[in-house]
Design an enzyme around this catalytic site. Structure first.
Site, PDB file in Angstrom:
ATOM      1  CG  ASP A 108      -2.587   0.598   0.784  1.00 20.66           C
ATOM      2  OD1 ASP A 108      -3.512   0.150   0.992  1.00 20.66           O
ATOM      3  OD2 ASP A 108      -1.459   2.713   1.105  1.00 20.66           O
ATOM      4  CG  ASN A 109      -0.063   4.296  -3.301  1.00 17.02           C
ATOM      5  OD1 ASN A 109      -0.952   4.113  -2.283  1.00 17.02           O
ATOM      6  ND2 ASN A 109       0.299   5.029  -3.839  1.00 17.02           N
ATOM      7  CG  ASN A 195      -3.489   4.395  -8.462  1.00 16.70           C
ATOM      8  OD1 ASN A 195      -2.270   4.230  -8.231  1.00 16.70           O
ATOM      9  ND2 ASN A 195      -4.928   3.765  -8.038  1.00 16.70           N
ATOM     10  CB  THR A 221     -17.915  -1.447  -9.183  1.00 18.50           C
ATOM     11  OG1 THR A 221     -18.390  -0.560  -8.907  1.00 18.50           O
ATOM     12  CG2 THR A 221     -17.516  -0.293 -10.753  1.00 18.50           C
ATOM     13  CB  SER A 265     -18.090   8.187 -12.908  1.00 12.70           C
ATOM     14  OG  SER A 265     -17.758   7.122 -11.815  1.00 12.70           O
ATOM     15  CE1 TYR A 267     -13.595   3.822  -9.083  1.00 15.61           C
ATOM     16  CE2 TYR A 267     -15.860   3.364  -8.762  1.00 15.61           C
ATOM     17  CZ  TYR A 267     -15.067   2.195  -8.631  1.00 15.61           C
ATOM     18  OH  TYR A 267     -15.082   1.096  -7.899  1.00 15.61           O
ATOM     19  CG  HIS A 268     -18.807   3.437 -12.152  1.00 11.62           C
ATOM     20  ND1 HIS A 268     -18.565   4.507 -11.374  1.00 11.62           N
ATOM     21  CD2 HIS A 268     -18.919   2.528 -11.210  1.00 11.62           C
ATOM     22  CE1 HIS A 268     -19.121   4.971  -9.942  1.00 11.62           C
ATOM     23  NE2 HIS A 268     -19.220   3.250  -9.931  1.00 11.62           N
ATOM     24  CE  LYS A 271     -12.952  -0.577  -9.207  1.00 16.66           C
ATOM     25  NZ  LYS A 271     -12.644  -1.108  -8.427  1.00 16.66           N
ATOM     26  CG  ASN A 326     -20.846   3.622   4.993  1.00 19.43           C
ATOM     27  OD1 ASN A 326     -21.648   2.045   5.778  1.00 19.43           O
ATOM     28  ND2 ASN A 326     -19.198   2.564   4.941  1.00 19.43           N
ATOM     29  CB  VAL A 340     -32.485  11.308  -0.455  1.00 19.08           C
ATOM     30  CG1 VAL A 340     -32.997  10.057  -1.992  1.00 19.08           C
ATOM     31  CG2 VAL A 340     -32.826  10.061   0.667  1.00 19.08           C
ATOM     32  CE1 TYR A 341     -26.025  13.379  -1.922  1.00 19.43           C
ATOM     33  CE2 TYR A 341     -25.084  12.045  -4.128  1.00 19.43           C
ATOM     34  CZ  TYR A 341     -24.949  12.992  -3.078  1.00 19.43           C
ATOM     35  OH  TYR A 341     -23.582  13.281  -2.106  1.00 19.43           O
ATOM     36  NE  ARG A 413     -22.732  10.307  -7.070  1.00 21.14           N
ATOM     37  CZ  ARG A 413     -22.397   9.445  -6.205  1.00 21.14           C
ATOM     38  NH1 ARG A 413     -22.887   8.203  -6.907  1.00 21.14           N
ATOM     39  NH2 ARG A 413     -21.440   9.524  -5.449  1.00 21.14           N
ATOM     40  CD  GLU A 415     -26.631   8.792  -9.166  1.00 23.77           C
ATOM     41  OE1 GLU A 415     -26.110   8.067  -9.023  1.00 23.77           O
ATOM     42  OE2 GLU A 415     -27.648   9.276  -8.350  1.00 23.77           O
TER      43      GLU A 415
HETATM   44  N1  USQ Z   1     -26.280   8.878  -2.958  1.00 21.37           N
HETATM   45  C1  USQ Z   1     -27.423   9.914  -2.395  1.00 21.37           C
HETATM   46  N2  USQ Z   1     -27.078  10.402  -1.612  1.00 21.37           N
HETATM   47  C2  USQ Z   1     -25.639  10.345  -0.631  1.00 21.37           C
HETATM   48  C3  USQ Z   1     -24.612   9.763  -1.398  1.00 21.37           C
HETATM   49  C4  USQ Z   1     -25.119   8.988  -2.798  1.00 21.37           C
HETATM   50  O1  USQ Z   1     -28.740   9.716  -2.231  1.00 21.37           O
HETATM   51  O2  USQ Z   1     -25.463  10.723   0.587  1.00 21.37           O
HETATM   52  C5  USQ Z   1     -26.662   7.794  -3.881  1.00 21.37           C
HETATM   53  C6  USQ Z   1     -25.727   8.088  -5.046  1.00 21.37           C
HETATM   54  O3  USQ Z   1     -26.011   9.426  -6.117  1.00 21.37           O
HETATM   55  C7  USQ Z   1     -26.107   6.557  -6.081  1.00 21.37           C
HETATM   56  C8  USQ Z   1     -25.838   5.694  -5.129  1.00 21.37           C
HETATM   57  O4  USQ Z   1     -26.433   7.038  -3.662  1.00 21.37           O
HETATM   58  O5  USQ Z   1     -27.386   7.028  -6.895  1.00 21.37           O
HETATM   59  C9  USQ Z   1     -24.400   5.222  -4.183  1.00 21.37           C
HETATM   60  O6  USQ Z   1     -23.850   6.208  -3.846  1.00 21.37           O
HETATM   61  P1  USQ Z   1     -22.302   6.047  -3.306  1.00 21.37           P
HETATM   62  O7  USQ Z   1     -22.280   7.206  -3.274  1.00 21.37           O
HETATM   63  O8  USQ Z   1     -22.323   4.808  -2.438  1.00 21.37           O
HETATM   64  O9  USQ Z   1     -22.007   4.860  -4.300  1.00 21.37           O
HETATM   65  P2  USQ Z   1     -21.127   5.068  -5.911  1.00 21.37           P
HETATM   66  O10 USQ Z   1     -20.314   6.687  -6.173  1.00 21.37           O
HETATM   67  O11 USQ Z   1     -21.815   4.322  -6.966  1.00 21.37           O
HETATM   68  O12 USQ Z   1     -19.271   4.044  -5.696  1.00 21.37           O
HETATM   69  C10 USQ Z   1     -19.377   3.252  -4.569  1.00 21.37           C
HETATM   70  C11 USQ Z   1     -18.232   3.104  -4.143  1.00 21.37           C
HETATM   71  C12 USQ Z   1     -17.487   2.472  -5.527  1.00 21.37           C
HETATM   72  C13 USQ Z   1     -17.979   1.133  -6.042  1.00 21.37           C
HETATM   73  C14 USQ Z   1     -19.744   0.977  -6.142  1.00 21.37           C
HETATM   74  C15 USQ Z   1     -20.441   0.223  -6.153  1.00 21.37           C
HETATM   75  O13 USQ Z   1     -17.804   4.189  -3.610  1.00 21.37           O
HETATM   76  O14 USQ Z   1     -15.756   2.106  -5.322  1.00 21.37           O
HETATM   77  O15 USQ Z   1     -17.892   0.736  -6.844  1.00 21.37           O
HETATM   78  O16 USQ Z   1     -19.957   1.367  -4.992  1.00 21.37           O
HETATM   79  S1  USQ Z   1     -21.817   0.433  -7.307  1.00 21.37           S
HETATM   80  O17 USQ Z   1     -22.621   2.108  -6.805  1.00 21.37           O
HETATM   81  O18 USQ Z   1     -22.522  -0.775  -7.346  1.00 21.37           O
HETATM   82  O19 USQ Z   1     -21.353   0.889  -8.871  1.00 21.37           O
END
Ligand code: USQ
Length: 515
Positions: A108-109, A195, A221, A265, A267-268, A271, A326, A340-341, A413, A415
């Site tokens: 890990d760094n 990275n 993911t 995103s 990030y996605h 992946k 979390n 809730v977004y 976002r 989405e």
């Molecule tokens: N969201 C809210 N309110 C918030 C935070 C997020 O409504 O305060 C919504 C977002 O708009 C999204 C959903 O909750 O629709 C999930 O967001 P998230 O920030 O919990 O998760 P995400 O950005 O999708 O990324 C996380 C991890 C990432 C992993 C991914 C799995 O950070 O590493 O790849 O979850 S997945 O979502 O299935 O792609």
């Protein structure tokens, strides 16, 4: 035991020998098998060279190198390398595997610690430095973990470490995991993709060179797939044989091809690029890999990290690195209405930290065959974001006496807010014996208990500013406006209902077939 009938074919200690140029054929596993059975394949056991060369037919329950554990037969003293061992998942898995008797190494760094600090935040659960973690792991669990501080992109150093440790499985968690971080500006987007994508590409070449029989368990993911608005199934990465494309009156099977990706995103996107690189490496060089399409993780608990304060894993709740459940729990503790977004109708797959670790242990215990690229969708359940807000609010108020409100805020976002979601997640359950064990409510309750400890609550207060969403996908940096604040229990959850297909019989595409 789900993997007792697997043979040397799947064992990373089996070194392929014979007259075939094994590692340059670019063929499917079935082609490889046919070719090998025609040309004669023998193996040599790296662990028991005294056996000489033999056919790869010994099953795990017959082989003394494999022993029974609660997650299936596991190679004794299995050598495992964890890339990104200091992270939320990496540290938790390191302890779990070490306790299971694996010889765990890792690098890990500390990039995650630095990136969270850049946001003005920190892990709300205090975490020890690596030296203390390793010492405490030895004292509490009696395990030795072989750690080196190292950047994944430093291929010379990683090359030496792989040569020294000769891993039988490589767990790749060494990526920047945040969608918002990757959308901050050009610098953050480039850093994420550099990275993640180039790091993974380098790792593939190093595995080929130093440990080609090791299984690569790579964290992808669920977000690679996006949310198809047609409602078509989200398969496990590759089309099943009975999925067909039909065009102008003709049909073709899509079996074995990678399914479409629609990341949400930069990030996605990294992946998705990894997916193609890993897929190709398996094809060109016979590497073997499980590419895990993991849902959103939540929680803090496993038996190993909860055993001592200095063994705890990190928990981020800032707008960059905090995942939604979390974040909601921390907002409830802070007295901020849960953010809730947009409409809150977004559906995602979720699983508790503890369950995610169990999935990993099961996959490590059952390596793919040489040349096999396989994908698993790793999640326990599907939820809408606004359902999650309701559940968190209820537990916060009923079990912990908190007053919790919910707010809808502008979605920073890009989405789909409203979308169907039909997800297949069968392999972990059907092939690897997985059954989710940690109910959402139980883990949320545990998180409340931890975050309400006075020291942690104080830490949470100190990062309050980092919690509110400010990173917009259009490049703006401004705080999302509140659209509506409401009391829990006052809204109807309507609209699309998600479907999770966990067993072959649960989603019968052609019920008439039975007759
Ligand atoms: N969201 C809210 N309110 C918030 C935070 C997020 O409504 O305060 C919504 C977002 O708009 C999204 C959903 O909750 O629709 C999930 O967001 P998230 O920030 O919990 O998760 P995400 O950005 O999708 O990324 C996380 C991890 C990432 C992993 C991914 C799995 O950070 O590493 O790849 O979850 S997945 O979502 O299935 O792609």
């Amino acid at each position: 035991m789900h993997n007792k009938d697997k043979t040397c074919w799947n064992c990373p200690a089996a070194l392929l020998k014979g007259n075939v140029e094994f590692r340059a054929c670019g063929q499917s596993v079935s082609d490889i098998r046919t070719k090998i059975s025609e040309e004669g394949l023998l193996i040599e056991c790296a662990r028991r060279p005294e056996l000489g060369m033999f056919e790869p037919s010994i099953t795990y329950d017959q082989c003394p190198e494999w022993r029974e554990t609660e997650y299936g037969y596991l190679l004794k003293d299995m050598r495992i390398m964890i890339l990104g061992i200091d992270g939320y998942l990496g540290w938790t898995l390191a302890l779990k595997l070490a306790k299971l008797g694996c010889k765990v190494s890792g690098i890990d760094n500390y990039l995650r610690r630095e990136a969270v600090a850049e946001k003005g935040s920190k892990s709300v659960v205090p975490i020890a430095d690596m030296e203390t973690r390793l010492k405490t792991a030895k004292e509490v669990h009696g395990v030795d973990i072989n750690f080196k501080e190292m950047d994944l992109l430093n291929r010379d150093e990683l090359s030496r470490f792989l040569e020294e440790t000769k891993p039988e499985a490589v767990i790749h968690y060494g990526e920047i995991p945040s969608a918002p971080y990757s959308m901050v500006d050009a610098e953050h987007a480039i850093k994420t993709q550099h990275n993640n994508t180039l790091g993974t590409l380098g790792v593939l070449f190093l595995i080929k060179e130093h440990c080609p029989e090791a299984s690569l368990i790579k964290l992808g993911t669920m977000g690679e797939y996006g949310t198809p608005l047609t409602g078509r199934p989200i398969f496990e990465g590759l089309f099943p044989a009975d999925a067909v494309i039909s065009w102008q009156g003709q049909e073709w099977s899509m079996g074995g091809e990678l399914t479409p990706r629609d990341p949400a995103s930069f990030y996605h996107v990294s992946k998705v690029q990894d997916t193609f690189n890993v897929y190709e490496a398996c094809k060109y060089w016979w590497l073997r890999s499980y590419d895990i399409m993991q849902g959103v993780i939540f929680g803090v608990h496993t038996a190993e990290v909860s055993a001592h304060e200095d063994l705890r894993t990190r928990l981020d709740v800032d707008e960059w690195f905090g995942t939604v459940i979390n974040r909601f729990v921390s907002q409830a503790v802070l007295g901020i209405p849960l953010t809730v977004y947009g409409s809150g109708e977004q559906i995602r797959g979720y699983l508790a930290l503890e369950d995610a670790m169990e999935c990993m242990a099961r996959l490590i215990a059952s390596p793919p065959e040489p040349g096999q690229y396989d994908v698993v969708n790793q999640l326990s359940q599907l939820y809408k974001v606004k359902e999650l807000a309701e559940i968190v609010a209820k537990i916060g108020s009923q079990n912990h006496g908190l007053t919790v409100q919910i707010q809808r805020v502008e979605n920073p976002r890009v989405e789909a807010d409203e979308h169907p979601f039909l997800v297949v997640s069968k392999k972990l359950r059907e092939d690897h014996g997985y059954d989710p064990k940690t109910p959402l409510e139980v883990e949320i309750d545990r998180m409340f208990s931890l975050l309400l400890e006075p020291e942690i609550r104080e830490r949470l207060e100190s990062i309050r500013e980092a919690v509110f969403p400010q990173t917009w996908w259009n490049g703006n940096h401004k705080t999302s406006m509140t659209l509506e604040v409401y009391e829990p229990g006052t809204i109807e959850i309507e609209g699309y209902q998600p479907t999770l297909v966990t067993k072959s019989e649960t989603y019968d595409t052609d019920p008439g077939d039975d007759t």
